[in-house]
Design a protein around this motif. Structure first.
Motif, short mmCIF file in Angstrom:
data_model
loop_
_atom_site.label_atom_id
_atom_site.label_comp_id
_atom_site.label_asym_id
_atom_site.label_seq_id
_atom_site.Cartn_x
_atom_site.Cartn_y
_atom_site.Cartn_z
N PHE A 38 -0.59 2.19 7.64
CA PHE A 38 0.39 1.69 6.68
C PHE A 38 0.42 0.16 6.71
O PHE A 38 0.47 -0.49 5.65
N SER A 42 -0.66 -2.26 3.62
CA SER A 42 0.38 -3.15 3.07
C SER A 42 -0.12 -4.58 3.02
O SER A 42 0.12 -5.31 2.04
N GLU A 152 -4.80 0.17 -2.62
CA GLU A 152 -3.99 -0.04 -1.42
C GLU A 152 -2.56 0.47 -1.61
O GLU A 152 -1.97 1.01 -0.67
N SER A 153 -2.01 0.33 -2.80
CA SER A 153 -0.66 0.85 -3.04
C SER A 153 -0.65 2.38 -3.00
O SER A 153 0.30 2.99 -2.51
N ILE A 156 -0.49 3.32 0.57
CA ILE A 156 0.84 3.10 1.12
C ILE A 156 1.74 4.29 0.83
O ILE A 156 2.43 4.82 1.72
#
Length: 298
Positions: A38, A42, A152-153, A156
């Motif tokens: 995570f 982030s 990447e989001s 997450i």
């Protein structure tokens, strides 16, 4: 292997299930935790998002952003703008940091491809800076940053347990990746760097080397596009969308199932003991006991 496990069970005085459970837990201790994944996702999301909008702000008012032929107007004497300078320095520093931290980051299945990508990107940024291919370099970096923050989001939200949000963002990422890396990059950017310069100057070593590195990046795009399409297929077929590059951890679901089975067996034994009647004659609802002395007297 089974013989070794069996010998270990005898030495430790444990069952086969207990030994296998211990090996699973010990193996998972060496794997990265969700918190580490995570944090890594982030950090990269923050950079890619800021870098994309910074690059967009630096190029939105430039004529070569809309007409790629203007990219080579005035070459080789091109004015270096402050926005271009900082955009280059930030991107170059970031990819150097990725190359240095690759040993401590989460190791994925495309580890070798990531190393090749980082080295090719660093060489391209440095080379374009030295030979004044700055306008082409800024456009290439902007195209690459356009889809990375979506990926990447999605990671997450995946690590946070928001599965539906992760899947929705992944669809957007897949669409943006295919448009930017498989359409815009090869048919606009590569065409501009391969065809247009020949009308200005004769080809030389840097021309071939620069475009050769861009071809290497395009091959990596095709490799990653195959992984993305595989994940998209899983999503369409109803399977959970996961990062194909990640090494999946073994779960302890089998352990929980084993414990549930043990509990059921224990409950079944207790129930059998309670429900099974005692053998022998019964008086007034209670079993009578017959001693050896009574048998002898009889």
């Amino acid at each position: 292997v089974q013989a070794d496990v069996g010998a270990l069970c005898k030495k430790a005085g444990c069952s086969l299930q207990q030994v296998e459970r211990w090996f699973r837990r010990r193996r998972n201790q060496d794997r990265p935790s969700l918190l580490k994944k995570f944090r890594e996702a982030s950090w990269r999301f923050t950079f890619y998002l800021l870098a994309f909008f910074a690059g967009l702000a630096a190029l939105i008012d430039k004529p070569w952003f809309y007409n790629l032929k203007d990219m080579w107007k005035g070459f080789p004497v091109l004015v270096l703008l402050p926005s271009q300078y900082w955009y280059y320095m930030i991107e170059l520093g970031f990819y150097w940091s990725l190359l240095f931290s690759v040993a401590s980051d989460i190791k994925r299945k495309d580890f070798k491809e990531q190393i090749v990508h980082h080295i090719a990107t660093i060489v391209l940024i440095s080379l374009s800076w030295c030979v004044n291919f700055i306008r082409a370099g800024t456009l290439i970096m902007l195209v690459h940053d356009a889809s990375d923050y979506f990926l990447e989001s999605a990671k997450i939200f995946n690590y946070a347990g928001w599965k539906k949000t992760c899947n929705a963002i992944f669809i957007v990422f897949a669409a943006v990746f295919i448009i930017t890396r498989l359409v815009i990059f090869p048919f606009w950017i590569l065409h501009c760097t391969v065809v247009y310069p020949l009308s200005i100057y004769p080809p030389f070593f840097v021309y071939y080397f620069f475009n050769g590195l861009l071809m290497v990046l395009q091959l990596l795009h095709l490799f990653w596009a195959a992984l993305i399409l595989r994940m998209a297929h899983k999503f369409v077929t109803g399977k959970f969308v996961d990062d194909e590059r990640s090494d999946k951890e073994e779960t302890d679901n089998s352990e929980e199932e084993e414990e549930e089975e043990e509990k059921k067996k224990k409950r079944g034994r207790v129930r059998e003991v309670k429900e099974t009647p005692q053998n022998g004659p019964v008086q007034n609802g209670h079993p009578t006991t017959t001693t050896n002395n009574n048998r002898k007297n009889n």
